[in-house]
Design a protein around this motif. Structure first.
Motif, PDB file in Angstrom:
ATOM      1  N   UNK A  49      13.146   7.749   1.861  1.00  0.00           N
ATOM      2  CA  UNK A  49      12.097   7.663   0.732  1.00  0.00           C
ATOM      3  C   UNK A  49      11.764   6.473  -0.090  1.00  0.00           C
ATOM      4  N   UNK A  50      10.948   5.961  -0.830  1.00  0.00           N
ATOM      5  CA  UNK A  50      10.145   5.003  -1.606  1.00  0.00           C
ATOM      6  C   UNK A  50      10.494   4.833  -2.527  1.00  0.00           C
ATOM      7  N   UNK A  51      11.314   3.917  -3.273  1.00  0.00           N
ATOM      8  CA  UNK A  51      10.705   4.215  -5.327  1.00  0.00           C
ATOM      9  C   UNK A  51      10.255   3.288  -5.493  1.00  0.00           C
TER      10      UNK A  51
ATOM     11  N   UNK B  31       2.230   7.082  -7.353  1.00  0.00           N
ATOM     12  CA  UNK B  31       2.012   5.086  -7.719  1.00  0.00           C
ATOM     13  C   UNK B  31       2.230   4.198  -6.521  1.00  0.00           C
ATOM     14  N   UNK B  32       0.689   3.545  -6.001  1.00  0.00           N
ATOM     15  CA  UNK B  32       1.417   2.563  -4.881  1.00  0.00           C
ATOM     16  C   UNK B  32       1.572   1.134  -5.160  1.00  0.00           C
ATOM     17  N   UNK B  33       2.583   0.928  -4.422  1.00  0.00           N
ATOM     18  CA  UNK B  33       3.955  -0.098  -5.308  1.00  0.00           C
ATOM     19  C   UNK B  33       3.262  -1.754  -5.185  1.00  0.00           C
ATOM     20  N   UNK B  34       2.652  -2.287  -4.867  1.00  0.00           N
ATOM     21  CA  UNK B  34       1.869  -2.572  -5.536  1.00  0.00           C
ATOM     22  C   UNK B  34       2.465  -4.486  -5.160  1.00  0.00           C
TER      23      UNK B  34
ATOM     24  N   UNK C  37       0.761  -1.102   0.102  1.00  0.00           N
ATOM     25  CA  UNK C  37       0.271  -0.277   0.137  1.00  0.00           C
ATOM     26  C   UNK C  37       0.932   1.350  -0.256  1.00  0.00           C
ATOM     27  N   UNK C  38       2.259   1.010   0.166  1.00  0.00           N
ATOM     28  CA  UNK C  38       2.988   2.036   0.347  1.00  0.00           C
ATOM     29  C   UNK C  38       3.209   2.615  -1.450  1.00  0.00           C
ATOM     30  N   UNK C  39       3.237   3.956  -0.566  1.00  0.00           N
ATOM     31  CA  UNK C  39       3.578   5.069  -2.524  1.00  0.00           C
ATOM     32  C   UNK C  39       4.767   5.185  -2.765  1.00  0.00           C
ATOM     33  N   UNK C  40       5.394   5.305  -4.492  1.00  0.00           N
ATOM     34  CA  UNK C  40       6.649   6.211  -4.199  1.00  0.00           C
ATOM     35  C   UNK C  40       6.731   7.651  -4.022  1.00  0.00           C
TER      36      UNK C  40
ATOM     37  N   UNK D 150       8.936   2.233 -13.644  1.00  0.00           N
ATOM     38  CA  UNK D 150       8.832   3.361 -13.904  1.00  0.00           C
ATOM     39  C   UNK D 150      10.041   3.801 -13.884  1.00  0.00           C
ATOM     40  N   UNK D 151      10.917   2.885 -13.510  1.00  0.00           N
ATOM     41  CA  UNK D 151      12.644   3.723 -14.139  1.00  0.00           C
ATOM     42  C   UNK D 151      13.195   3.400 -15.694  1.00  0.00           C
TER      43      UNK D 151
END
Length: 352
Positions: free
Chosen positions: A345-347, A320-323, A312-315, A351-352
């Motif tokens: 930070x959450x990445x 953008x949720x991690x899923x 459920x965390x987001x970038x 998407x990179x």
């Protein structure tokens, strides 16, 4: 009925979330301490809203002996023990409130979710790769960073072993197949600074998930970094520090963060989920990488305690949720109190 601490804590969170939703449906709000939502009482009936909502949802009636604070107290009880004795009538009540036919249905879904999250099949094998330190000289190599085994002997870091035990406990608590330990030097041969992967030792046909402990000390992580992760992680060893690539929200272009490094008070590290491609298989790998072993342990603990909410965390830069995507989570950890840690930070990496 004895239930483990993870199940008890999750039940507490699920019931509280459902109770909050029921409050919102009724146009109600609540403020105050953590216990306020459980003790809030209807002045007209002198019954807690929690009890009346439970009665409405489950079609069960309770006498004045109903313990409004039972679940909250059990949640606190498991802070100091691994198992807690939970009354079956209360367990049946709370799981029925959540929409389950019986407690076992809730417990089964809870256990199965662990394997689903990590992508582990029924007969799949889980491997934990722990670095082993090999000293063939009186003076250890510089990349040991203060870990000094005796000459011509091998050793492991005690905190790395604590990480292993936390992972074993996690799967044990959910009655799942336990991870098997392997040493990085069982998989990676180092010759003249070149890392060669010995694939046959891993038994790729049965391995579904790999956990890797340690940063620069773990040759398996170094091999992955060189082969498949160099595009979004960079590190230096003088001083030891790292930076990661992310997508800038304003420019919508890839950029590098500043370098993260330890100081006197705080250690830094990251949790990396990455599907690693071998010759015949692609396997989800989780890397616990601390510059020092304190953050490595804290990050392992974080995953074991919070794996259910990570998807459920987001970038941090984008909504953008991690899923199920591969990801990087960067942490800062207080060296004197490993429970004090901050997510820097959450990445989302796909998407990179």
């Amino acid at each position: 009925m004895n239930i483990n601490k993870n199940l008890c804590e999750q039940l507490y969170l699920d019931v509280k979330t459902k109770l909050q939703e029921e409050f919102v449906k009724r146009g109600m709000t609540y403020r105050g301490s953590e216990t306020f939502i459980w003790k809030l009482t209807n002045p007209k009936t002198n019954v807690t809203y929690f009890q009346s909502i439970l009665e409405e949802a489950t079609h069960l009636s309770f006498s004045s002996t109903f313990n409004t604070m039972y679940l909250w107290r059990k949640r606190n009880e498991v802070q100091t023990r691994e198992l807690v004795n939970f009354q079956e009538d209360y367990l049946n009540l709370f799981t029925k409130f959540l929409g389950y036919a019986n407690p076992q249905a809730y417990i089964s879904e809870f256990s199965l979710t662990l394997h689903h999250f990590f992508g582990i099949k029924k007969e799949g094998k889980i491997v934990v790769i722990q670095p082993i330190f090999d000293a063939n000289k009186d003076v250890p190599p510089p990349d040991m960073m203060g870990k000094f085994p005796l000459a011509n002997e091998q050793t492991v870091d005690s905190r790395d072993t604590e990480c292993l035990l936390e992972l074993i406990t996690l799967f044990h608590d959910y009655n799942q197949t336990l991870p098997k330990r392997m040493y990085d030097q069982d998989l990676i041969q180092v010759t003249d600074g070149k890392l060669d992967f010995k694939e046959t030792n891993l038994n790729l046909n049965k391995t579904n998930c790999i956990f890797s402990i340690g940063f620069y000390s773990n040759y398996f992580f170094r091999w992955v970094l060189k082969k498949q992760a160099a595009n979004f992680i960079e590190y230096t060893d003088g001083p030891v520090r790292f930076r990661v690539k992310y997508v800038n929200a304003q420019t919508q272009k890839a950029a590098w963060t500043d370098y993260y490094e330890s100081n006197e008070r705080f250690d830094c590290g990251f949790l990396l989920k990455l599907p690693v491609t071998f010759s015949s298989e692609t396997i989800n790998c989780y890397f616990f990488c601390g510059i020092e072993n304190k953050s490595t342990l804290a990050i392992t603990t974080y995953l074991c305690q919070n794996w259910r909410i990570i998807q459920k965390k987001q970038d941090f830069e984008r909504d953008i949720p991690l899923n199920d995507a591969p990801f990087l989570m960067i942490f800062k950890v207080n060296k004197d109190n490993l429970n004090e840690m901050y997510c820097e930070k959450v990445v989302a990496l796909d998407f990179i």
